[in-house]
Motif scaffolding. Structure first.
Motif, PDB file in Angstrom:
ATOM      1  N   TRP A 122      -8.313  -6.551  10.062  1.00 34.78           N
ATOM      2  CA  TRP A 122      -9.541  -6.072  10.697  1.00 34.78           C
ATOM      3  C   TRP A 122      -9.332  -4.901  11.651  1.00 34.78           C
ATOM      4  O   TRP A 122     -10.245  -4.523  12.364  1.00 34.78           O
ATOM      5  CB  TRP A 122     -10.323  -7.212  11.361  1.00 34.78           C
ATOM      6  CG  TRP A 122     -10.385  -8.413  10.486  1.00 34.78           C
ATOM      7  CD1 TRP A 122      -9.891  -9.641  10.770  1.00 34.78           C
ATOM      8  CD2 TRP A 122     -10.924  -8.493   9.162  1.00 34.78           C
ATOM      9  NE1 TRP A 122     -10.102 -10.492   9.702  1.00 34.78           N
ATOM     10  CE2 TRP A 122     -10.728  -9.803   8.694  1.00 34.78           C
ATOM     11  CE3 TRP A 122     -11.541  -7.586   8.307  1.00 34.78           C
ATOM     12  CZ2 TRP A 122     -11.141 -10.246   7.451  1.00 34.78           C
ATOM     13  CZ3 TRP A 122     -11.942  -8.027   7.051  1.00 34.78           C
ATOM     14  CH2 TRP A 122     -11.736  -9.329   6.641  1.00 34.78           C
ATOM     15  N   PHE A 140      -9.106  -1.146   7.134  1.00 37.57           N
ATOM     16  CA  PHE A 140     -10.238  -0.765   6.290  1.00 37.57           C
ATOM     17  C   PHE A 140      -9.919   0.478   5.460  1.00 37.57           C
ATOM     18  O   PHE A 140     -10.431   0.626   4.346  1.00 37.57           O
ATOM     19  CB  PHE A 140     -11.500  -0.583   7.138  1.00 37.57           C
ATOM     20  CG  PHE A 140     -11.984  -1.889   7.697  1.00 37.57           C
ATOM     21  CD1 PHE A 140     -12.581  -2.826   6.880  1.00 37.57           C
ATOM     22  CD2 PHE A 140     -11.781  -2.200   9.033  1.00 37.57           C
ATOM     23  CE1 PHE A 140     -13.007  -4.049   7.376  1.00 37.57           C
ATOM     24  CE2 PHE A 140     -12.207  -3.412   9.548  1.00 37.57           C
ATOM     25  CZ  PHE A 140     -12.809  -4.346   8.714  1.00 37.57           C
ATOM     26  N   THR A 185       0.829  -1.204   0.000  1.00 35.84           N
ATOM     27  CA  THR A 185       0.000   0.000   0.000  1.00 35.84           C
ATOM     28  C   THR A 185       0.863   1.253   0.000  1.00 35.84           C
ATOM     29  O   THR A 185       0.512   2.259  -0.618  1.00 35.84           O
ATOM     30  CB  THR A 185      -0.974  -0.001   1.194  1.00 35.84           C
ATOM     31  OG1 THR A 185      -1.689  -1.239   1.184  1.00 35.84           O
ATOM     32  CG2 THR A 185      -1.959   1.141   1.109  1.00 35.84           C
ATOM     33  N   GLU A 211      -6.965   0.973   4.206  1.00 35.37           N
ATOM     34  CA  GLU A 211      -6.203   0.391   3.096  1.00 35.37           C
ATOM     35  C   GLU A 211      -7.116  -0.270   2.073  1.00 35.37           C
ATOM     36  O   GLU A 211      -6.878  -0.148   0.869  1.00 35.37           O
ATOM     37  CB  GLU A 211      -5.178  -0.616   3.615  1.00 35.37           C
ATOM     38  CG  GLU A 211      -4.025   0.060   4.300  1.00 35.37           C
ATOM     39  CD  GLU A 211      -2.819  -0.833   4.412  1.00 35.37           C
ATOM     40  OE1 GLU A 211      -2.363  -1.380   3.386  1.00 35.37           O
ATOM     41  OE2 GLU A 211      -2.321  -0.967   5.545  1.00 35.37           O
ATOM     42  N   VAL A 212      -8.130  -0.958   2.536  1.00 33.22           N
ATOM     43  CA  VAL A 212      -9.085  -1.568   1.614  1.00 33.22           C
ATOM     44  C   VAL A 212      -9.716  -0.478   0.749  1.00 33.22           C
ATOM     45  O   VAL A 212      -9.861  -0.635  -0.468  1.00 33.22           O
ATOM     46  CB  VAL A 212     -10.158  -2.381   2.370  1.00 33.22           C
ATOM     47  CG1 VAL A 212     -11.295  -2.791   1.445  1.00 33.22           C
ATOM     48  CG2 VAL A 212      -9.524  -3.607   3.023  1.00 33.22           C
ATOM     49  N   TRP A 240      -7.167   0.700  -1.917  1.00 31.48           N
ATOM     50  CA  TRP A 240      -7.050  -0.269  -3.014  1.00 31.48           C
ATOM     51  C   TRP A 240      -8.302  -0.299  -3.870  1.00 31.48           C
ATOM     52  O   TRP A 240      -8.213  -0.418  -5.097  1.00 31.48           O
ATOM     53  CB  TRP A 240      -6.715  -1.659  -2.474  1.00 31.48           C
ATOM     54  CG  TRP A 240      -5.272  -1.775  -2.124  1.00 31.48           C
ATOM     55  CD1 TRP A 240      -4.704  -1.569  -0.895  1.00 31.48           C
ATOM     56  CD2 TRP A 240      -4.189  -2.056  -3.008  1.00 31.48           C
ATOM     57  NE1 TRP A 240      -3.347  -1.724  -0.972  1.00 31.48           N
ATOM     58  CE2 TRP A 240      -2.993  -2.028  -2.246  1.00 31.48           C
ATOM     59  CE3 TRP A 240      -4.114  -2.340  -4.361  1.00 31.48           C
ATOM     60  CZ2 TRP A 240      -1.751  -2.278  -2.814  1.00 31.48           C
ATOM     61  CZ3 TRP A 240      -2.870  -2.589  -4.927  1.00 31.48           C
ATOM     62  CH2 TRP A 240      -1.706  -2.560  -4.156  1.00 31.48           C
ATOM     63  N   THR A 241      -9.464  -0.156  -3.251  1.00 33.89           N
ATOM     64  CA  THR A 241     -10.717  -0.126  -4.012  1.00 33.89           C
ATOM     65  C   THR A 241     -10.759   1.101  -4.908  1.00 33.89           C
ATOM     66  O   THR A 241     -11.128   1.016  -6.085  1.00 33.89           O
ATOM     67  CB  THR A 241     -11.927  -0.152  -3.056  1.00 33.89           C
ATOM     68  OG1 THR A 241     -11.849  -1.339  -2.262  1.00 33.89           O
ATOM     69  CG2 THR A 241     -13.239  -0.129  -3.816  1.00 33.89           C
TER      70      THR A 241
END
Length: 153
Positions: free
Chosen positions: A124, A129, A5, A131-132, A135-136
């Motif tokens: 978690w 989140f 990331t 980072e999610v 990336w999204t």
């Protein structure tokens, strides 16, 4: 924040500001490429030490004066430090951000676990989140760019 990331974020920043993506990614990789081996070998106790210290700016800033590649590498390095500091604060360990002034101060509750164990610990967590979401967003941007190129062709 996870290593990949950091690289993605530096690349996106470089693209946004029309800097060298390659040099920004190199700069973003440096803190971990310095600190992880030092800690794994037992030379330092923390996985955020020499390469993650903002005091290293005495080397990074003059390197940035060498030209556009130096500026891009410095931006990548600085983004790595910023994102790691945000990460520890988001995860409720604000004192962990003291790594920024290593060796003048050392976090009171350092997370001294190797990268593999860190990944399991990190899953978690609040910053996981974030980072999610990064990336999204990057994937959505890439899909849009690919579609725009396909339509233009």
């Amino acid at each position: 924040m996870l290593f990949a990331t950091h690289l993605l974020a530096a690349g996106l920043l470089a693209r946004r500001f029309r800097a060298s993506v390659a040099w920004a990614v190199v700069g973003a990789a440096l803190p971990d490429l310095v600190d992880k081996p030092l800690a794994s070998l037992g030379i330092v106790d923390l996985f955020h030490s020499v390469g993650h210290s903002a005091l290293l700016a005495v080397v990074v800033v003059p390197a940035a004066l060498l030209g556009r590649a130096g500026v891009a590498a410095a931006v990548g390095w600085a983004s790595h430090l910023l994102f790691d500091a945000v990460h520890v604060v988001l995860n409720g360990r604000a004192g962990g951000a003291l790594f920024l002034v290593w060796p003048l101060a050392i976090p009171l509750d350092p997370l001294a676990i190797p990268p593999g164990a860190f990944f399991v610990y990190y899953l978690w967590s609040p910053s996981f989140f974030v980072e999610v979401a990064i990336w999204t967003g990057a994937a959505a941007f890439a899909v849009r760019a690919w579609r725009d190129r396909a339509e233009a062709a």
